[in-house]
Design a protein around this motif. Structure first.
Motif, PDB file in Angstrom:
ATOM      1  N   ARG A 186       0.839  -1.204   0.000  1.00 51.78           N
ATOM      2  CA  ARG A 186       0.000   0.000   0.000  1.00 51.78           C
ATOM      3  C   ARG A 186       0.873   1.252   0.000  1.00 51.78           C
ATOM      4  O   ARG A 186       1.827   1.379   0.741  1.00 51.78           O
ATOM      5  CB  ARG A 186      -0.926   0.031   1.215  1.00 51.78           C
ATOM      6  CG  ARG A 186      -1.893   1.235   1.170  1.00 51.78           C
ATOM      7  CD  ARG A 186      -2.824   1.276   2.351  1.00 51.78           C
ATOM      8  NE  ARG A 186      -3.697   0.132   2.441  1.00 51.78           N
ATOM      9  CZ  ARG A 186      -4.845  -0.001   1.758  1.00 51.78           C
ATOM     10  NH1 ARG A 186      -5.225   0.929   0.921  1.00 51.78           N
ATOM     11  NH2 ARG A 186      -5.582  -1.078   1.926  1.00 51.78           N
ATOM     12  N   GLY A 187       0.511   2.171  -0.846  1.00 51.27           N
ATOM     13  CA  GLY A 187       1.196   3.456  -0.919  1.00 51.27           C
ATOM     14  C   GLY A 187       0.258   4.581  -0.513  1.00 51.27           C
ATOM     15  O   GLY A 187      -0.698   4.366   0.229  1.00 51.27           O
ATOM     16  N   GLU A 188       0.497   5.740  -1.044  1.00 50.59           N
ATOM     17  CA  GLU A 188      -0.267   6.927  -0.659  1.00 50.59           C
ATOM     18  C   GLU A 188      -1.472   7.194  -1.558  1.00 50.59           C
ATOM     19  O   GLU A 188      -2.257   8.085  -1.278  1.00 50.59           O
ATOM     20  CB  GLU A 188       0.655   8.151  -0.683  1.00 50.59           C
ATOM     21  CG  GLU A 188       1.791   8.045   0.311  1.00 50.59           C
ATOM     22  CD  GLU A 188       2.763   9.204   0.197  1.00 50.59           C
ATOM     23  OE1 GLU A 188       2.588  10.070  -0.688  1.00 50.59           O
ATOM     24  OE2 GLU A 188       3.713   9.239   0.986  1.00 50.59           O
ATOM     25  N   THR A 189      -1.611   6.433  -2.650  1.00 47.66           N
ATOM     26  CA  THR A 189      -2.699   6.698  -3.590  1.00 47.66           C
ATOM     27  C   THR A 189      -3.614   5.487  -3.715  1.00 47.66           C
ATOM     28  O   THR A 189      -3.329   4.409  -3.185  1.00 47.66           O
ATOM     29  CB  THR A 189      -2.138   7.040  -4.988  1.00 47.66           C
ATOM     30  OG1 THR A 189      -1.553   5.855  -5.541  1.00 47.66           O
ATOM     31  CG2 THR A 189      -1.105   8.156  -4.919  1.00 47.66           C
ATOM     32  N   THR A 190      -4.682   5.649  -4.477  1.00 51.29           N
ATOM     33  CA  THR A 190      -5.630   4.550  -4.689  1.00 51.29           C
ATOM     34  C   THR A 190      -5.131   3.537  -5.720  1.00 51.29           C
ATOM     35  O   THR A 190      -5.813   2.553  -5.987  1.00 51.29           O
ATOM     36  CB  THR A 190      -6.997   5.097  -5.154  1.00 51.29           C
ATOM     37  OG1 THR A 190      -6.796   5.860  -6.343  1.00 51.29           O
ATOM     38  CG2 THR A 190      -7.633   5.950  -4.069  1.00 51.29           C
ATOM     39  N   HIS A 191      -3.963   3.753  -6.280  1.00 52.41           N
ATOM     40  CA  HIS A 191      -3.385   2.809  -7.237  1.00 52.41           C
ATOM     41  C   HIS A 191      -3.291   1.412  -6.626  1.00 52.41           C
ATOM     42  O   HIS A 191      -3.478   0.411  -7.320  1.00 52.41           O
ATOM     43  CB  HIS A 191      -2.010   3.305  -7.697  1.00 52.41           C
ATOM     44  CG  HIS A 191      -1.389   2.457  -8.754  1.00 52.41           C
ATOM     45  ND1 HIS A 191      -1.931   2.328 -10.018  1.00 52.41           N
ATOM     46  CD2 HIS A 191      -0.268   1.696  -8.737  1.00 52.41           C
ATOM     47  CE1 HIS A 191      -1.168   1.516 -10.735  1.00 52.41           C
ATOM     48  NE2 HIS A 191      -0.155   1.122  -9.983  1.00 52.41           N
ATOM     49  N   TYR A 192      -3.022   1.335  -5.340  1.00 54.39           N
ATOM     50  CA  TYR A 192      -2.934   0.054  -4.624  1.00 54.39           C
ATOM     51  C   TYR A 192      -4.211  -0.763  -4.838  1.00 54.39           C
ATOM     52  O   TYR A 192      -4.163  -1.943  -5.189  1.00 54.39           O
ATOM     53  CB  TYR A 192      -2.693   0.319  -3.132  1.00 54.39           C
ATOM     54  CG  TYR A 192      -2.786  -0.901  -2.249  1.00 54.39           C
ATOM     55  CD1 TYR A 192      -1.692  -1.741  -2.090  1.00 54.39           C
ATOM     56  CD2 TYR A 192      -3.956  -1.206  -1.561  1.00 54.39           C
ATOM     57  CE1 TYR A 192      -1.771  -2.858  -1.264  1.00 54.39           C
ATOM     58  CE2 TYR A 192      -4.037  -2.313  -0.736  1.00 54.39           C
ATOM     59  CZ  TYR A 192      -2.950  -3.142  -0.596  1.00 54.39           C
ATOM     60  OH  TYR A 192      -3.028  -4.242   0.214  1.00 54.39           O
ATOM     61  N   GLU A 221       0.112  -4.202   3.664  1.00 60.20           N
ATOM     62  CA  GLU A 221       0.180  -2.813   4.121  1.00 60.20           C
ATOM     63  C   GLU A 221       1.608  -2.278   4.184  1.00 60.20           C
ATOM     64  O   GLU A 221       1.820  -1.084   4.048  1.00 60.20           O
ATOM     65  CB  GLU A 221      -0.452  -2.695   5.515  1.00 60.20           C
ATOM     66  CG  GLU A 221      -1.928  -3.063   5.545  1.00 60.20           C
ATOM     67  CD  GLU A 221      -2.787  -2.095   4.763  1.00 60.20           C
ATOM     68  OE1 GLU A 221      -2.520  -0.873   4.812  1.00 60.20           O
ATOM     69  OE2 GLU A 221      -3.730  -2.555   4.084  1.00 60.20           O
ATOM     70  N   ASN A 222       2.584  -3.178   4.416  1.00 62.06           N
ATOM     71  CA  ASN A 222       3.957  -2.710   4.621  1.00 62.06           C
ATOM     72  C   ASN A 222       4.963  -3.816   4.310  1.00 62.06           C
ATOM     73  O   ASN A 222       4.597  -4.984   4.149  1.00 62.06           O
ATOM     74  CB  ASN A 222       4.135  -2.192   6.054  1.00 62.06           C
ATOM     75  CG  ASN A 222       3.718  -3.214   7.087  1.00 62.06           C
ATOM     76  OD1 ASN A 222       4.174  -4.362   7.063  1.00 62.06           O
ATOM     77  ND2 ASN A 222       2.836  -2.828   8.006  1.00 62.06           N
TER      78      ASN A 222
END
Length: 172
Positions: A86-92, A121-122
């Motif tokens: 998971r990153g900072e955008t909805t691309h995940y 998540e990480n």
């Protein structure tokens, strides 16, 4: 919490005829996917299966490569491997949902696929799941593909009718 739970794992299937598995990996996080591949190859070897590994740019390309191989090559099954953190955008969400949906649709069309694309998540979660000595999700994906291949071979001679028998099948 999941680390404290106990799960049942099916015994690996056995095969009379050789099995060819294609392992399709998106090596974006190479240290993680190298572990996934090692786990998949280890389980395949334990079943006597032959493997080939190919790399694609990302998780979204994994099902496309499998679909191409299903149409144009001669494999008994497939192992989909990759890691999406998971990153900072909805691309995940897009990558997780669309790659999983495409793999599921290929499976519903008859391809024997084990999905080992991690969606986490990480990085620590990814490493725990990828490590061969840990959760070995690559090995689990290979086992899933091998179980589906065993079922497909078991059912390959069986054909259902559409609700009636032809005269050829009727004993007079």
């Amino acid at each position: 919490m999941a680390a404290t739970e106990q799960h049942y794992t099916l015994p690996l299937p056995q095969f009379d005829k050789p099995v060819k598995l294609l392992i399709v990996v998106a090596p974006y996080y190479k240290d993680i996917t190298d572990q996934l591949v090692a786990g998949a190859e280890g389980v395949a070897t334990a079943c006597g299966a032959e493997t080939e590994v190919i790399e694609v740019p990302g998780a979204l390309e994994v099902p496309t490569a499998i679909a191409m191989a299903e149409r144009m090559a001669n494999y008994d099954g497939y192992v989909a491997l990759g890691c999406v953190i998971r990153g900072e955008t909805t691309h995940y969400e897009t990558v997780c949902n669309d790659s999983s949906r495409a793999i599921t649709l290929l499976g519903l069309q008859g391809a024997c696929i084990g999905n080992g694309i991690l969606t986490v998540e990480n990085r620590p979660q990814a490493l725990a799941r990828a490590e061969v000595a840990g959760q070995n999700k690559g090995g689990g994906a290979a086992a899933a593909a091998l179980h589906l291949i065993a079922h497909a071979r078991r059912w390959s001679g069986a054909r259902k009718g559409i609700g009636f028998r032809s005269d050829a099948g009727h004993q007079a």
